[in-house]
Design an enzyme around this catalytic site. Structure first.
Site, mmCIF file in Angstrom:
data_model
loop_
_atom_site.group_PDB
_atom_site.id
_atom_site.type_symbol
_atom_site.label_atom_id
_atom_site.label_comp_id
_atom_site.label_asym_id
_atom_site.label_seq_id
_atom_site.Cartn_x
_atom_site.Cartn_y
_atom_site.Cartn_z
ATOM 1 C CB SER A 35 18.078 18.736 28.749
ATOM 2 O OG SER A 35 17.679 17.173 29.452
ATOM 3 C CE1 TYR B 221 13.675 18.452 25.866
ATOM 4 C CE2 TYR B 221 14.769 16.760 26.931
ATOM 5 C CZ TYR B 221 14.379 18.108 26.757
ATOM 6 O OH TYR B 221 14.538 18.999 27.726
HETATM 7 N N1 LIG Z 1 11.669 20.951 34.010
HETATM 8 C C1 LIG Z 1 12.877 20.078 33.928
HETATM 9 O O1 LIG Z 1 13.079 19.213 34.546
HETATM 10 C C2 LIG Z 1 13.704 20.387 32.789
HETATM 11 C C3 LIG Z 1 14.702 19.376 32.509
HETATM 12 C C4 LIG Z 1 15.834 19.732 31.594
HETATM 13 C C5 LIG Z 1 15.420 20.643 30.455
HETATM 14 N N2 LIG Z 1 14.382 21.538 30.683
HETATM 15 C C6 LIG Z 1 14.459 22.544 29.803
HETATM 16 O O2 LIG Z 1 14.238 23.802 30.233
HETATM 17 C C7 LIG Z 1 13.019 24.581 29.492
HETATM 18 C C8 LIG Z 1 11.769 24.779 30.298
HETATM 19 O O3 LIG Z 1 11.221 23.634 30.787
HETATM 20 P P1 LIG Z 1 10.052 23.828 31.589
HETATM 21 O O4 LIG Z 1 10.082 22.515 32.529
HETATM 22 O O5 LIG Z 1 9.538 25.230 31.941
HETATM 23 O O6 LIG Z 1 9.094 23.208 30.474
HETATM 24 P P2 LIG Z 1 7.647 23.969 29.880
HETATM 25 O O7 LIG Z 1 6.927 22.947 28.838
HETATM 26 O O8 LIG Z 1 6.530 24.074 31.288
HETATM 27 O O9 LIG Z 1 7.896 25.203 29.128
HETATM 28 C C9 LIG Z 1 8.314 25.497 27.863
HETATM 29 C C10 LIG Z 1 7.293 26.523 27.289
HETATM 30 O O10 LIG Z 1 7.852 26.665 25.995
HETATM 31 C C11 LIG Z 1 6.600 27.138 25.170
HETATM 32 N N3 LIG Z 1 7.049 26.921 23.984
HETATM 33 C C12 LIG Z 1 7.239 25.471 23.094
HETATM 34 N N4 LIG Z 1 7.492 25.483 21.994
HETATM 35 C C13 LIG Z 1 7.399 27.103 21.621
HETATM 36 C C14 LIG Z 1 7.646 27.893 20.660
HETATM 37 N N5 LIG Z 1 8.115 27.251 19.481
HETATM 38 N N6 LIG Z 1 7.504 29.050 20.507
HETATM 39 C C15 LIG Z 1 7.213 29.810 21.802
HETATM 40 N N7 LIG Z 1 7.097 28.997 22.908
HETATM 41 C C16 LIG Z 1 7.037 27.639 22.842
HETATM 42 C C17 LIG Z 1 5.571 25.841 25.818
HETATM 43 O O11 LIG Z 1 4.221 26.368 25.461
HETATM 44 C C18 LIG Z 1 5.929 26.032 27.248
HETATM 45 O O12 LIG Z 1 5.113 26.964 27.929
HETATM 46 C C19 LIG Z 1 12.757 23.788 28.312
HETATM 47 O O13 LIG Z 1 13.695 23.975 27.170
HETATM 48 C C20 LIG Z 1 13.158 22.184 28.667
HETATM 49 O O14 LIG Z 1 13.578 21.456 27.573
HETATM 50 C C21 LIG Z 1 13.594 21.389 31.613
#
Ligand SMILES: NC(=O)c1ccc[n+]([C@@H]2O[C@H](COP(=O)([O-])OP(=O)(O)OC[C@H]3O[C@@H](n4cnc5c(N)ncnc54)[C@H](O)[C@@H]3O)[C@@H](O)[C@H]2O)c1
Length: 337
Positions: free
Chosen positions: A128, A153
């Site tokens: 991130s 985080y």
């Molecule tokens: N969307 C953004 O702008 C952004 C920015 C920086 C980092 N990220 C990272 O990208 C990744 C995806 O983000 P996103 O926006 O799709 O978030 P999101 O929350 O929509 O997707 C993450 C998914 O992981 C699942 N999850 C959480 N813990 C889990 C576990 N222990 N086992 C199995 N599944 C689990 C959740 O149910 C969720 O559906 C994440 O790692 C997030 O930290 C996203």
């Protein structure tokens, strides 16, 4: 065709990654714990939308469940693992710190262990932009310090990078960390500002805006993200023997490990962003102006040279085009108008 595991497949980015990889002919398995951090119905609808895709199946598996995860790896013998499962969100890590340690540290270690025991050609995982923490130099570049995380985080994402690097060095698992900068688009995340602002504008609720909206941030459209993830699959990092024993920059390593910013390199002013949303929705936002918050930076965005050099990546979606797709999806999904 290569077999790919996408964790977090019911999540925003995971859902789109699955669609993209299936369209390219990959054989894809998606897993997710479907946690209740936000609207579970939205996660189930995403999975419902994916069901029926060729060469894809979904299983509800928590990456903290080592036995189930190992059994899946043993059965499927994945070529590629894309780990997007995580407890996301900066503010929620103040309320629920242990959720972050469970999913992002223990769960991620289970992924690494599974990749070690059932070797994969490439592990790609979500980090991130928050790892840059108190770094005040913009644009953020991979050689900048990430030693000052400002949330639990961010600390867990930084830990992911360190853990993956150690496994790349010890066991030769080719690994790529992606530092995402605010990803947005259809089927997005309700906890993020573009989504909650849209909700608020539609429902006449007040939006809190800091520093009169004079803050610039990188917004990266989901299609640009999934296109470059698809390009990265076959670009697994290799061992760099000439770097052994050398003084290394933060982004360098002799291990098969790489870290990339994956952003837009074109920051948008928050007040312009709100005006575009108002225009697309056809309603004025109700705004409460507040002073800048302690620790907030006026501008953050990504240096994307490293990713461009590796893949030819150049984001092509401007903010108005991207927000138009998001608002159109929002209206259809929530049956507005
Ligand atoms: N969307 C953004 O702008 C952004 C920015 C920086 C980092 N990220 C990272 O990208 C990744 C995806 O983000 P996103 O926006 O799709 O978030 P999101 O929350 O929509 O997707 C993450 C998914 O992981 C699942 N999850 C959480 N813990 C889990 C576990 N222990 N086992 C199995 N599944 C689990 C959740 O149910 C969720 O559906 C994440 O790692 C997030 O930290 C996203």
């Amino acid at each position: 065709m290569k077999k790919v595991l996408v964790t977090g497949a019911a999540g925003f980015i995971g859902f789109h990654v699955v669609k993209k990889l299936v369209s390219l002919g990959y054989n894809v398995v998606g897993i997710d714990s479907i946690n209740d951090y936000y609207n579970v119905g939205l996660k189930k609808d995403r999975i419902g939308n994916l069901k029926g895709l060729p060469d894809f199946y979904f299983e509800e598996i928590n990456i903290c469940d080592k036995a189930k995860l190992d059994a899946l790896f043993e059965k499927e013998k994945f070529d590629i693992v894309i780990n997007l499962a995580a407890q996301a969100g900066v503010r929620y890590s103040i309320e629920k710190p242990y959720n972050y340690l469970d999913s992002n540290i223990s769960g991620f270690t289970n992924i690494l262990e599974a990749c070690r025991r059932f070797p994969v050609k490439h592990l790609i995982f979500a980090s991130s932009s928050s790892v840059y923490g108190a770094n005040a130099k913009v644009p953020f570049a991979e050689n900048d310090t990430t030693d000052h995380p400002l949330s639990l985080y961010a600390a867990t994402k930084k830990a992911n990078e360190a853990l993956a690097h150690s496994y790349a060095a010890l066991y030769g698992i080719p690994s790529t960390a992606l530092r995402f900068f605010t990803v947005y688009g259809p089927w997005g995340r309700p906890d993020m500002a573009y989504f909650s602002f849209t909700d608020s504008i539609y429902h006449g609720k007040t939006i809190k805006v800091f520093n009169n909206g004079n803050m610039r941030r990188d917004f990266t459209y989901i299609d640009d993200i999934v296109n470059v993830i698809a390009l990265l699959i076959d670009k697994q990092p290799s061992v760099q023997p000439d770097k052994q024993g050398q003084i290394l920059l933060p982004s360098e390593s002799y291990a098969p490990y790489k870290v990339y910013n994956i952003g837009n390199n074109n920051p948008v002013n928050l007040s312009d962003f709100i005006h575009i949303l108002e225009d697309l929705i056809g309603k004025k936002a109700v705004i409460e102006n507040l002073p800048i918050q302690k620790g907030d930076m006026l501008e953050t965005y990504a240096d994307i040279e490293a990713l461009s050099n590796a893949t030819g990546y150049r984001p092509v979606t401007d903010i108005r085009t991207g927000l138009t797709s998001f608002v159109n999806w929002y209206k259809e999904y929530f049956k507005i108008g």
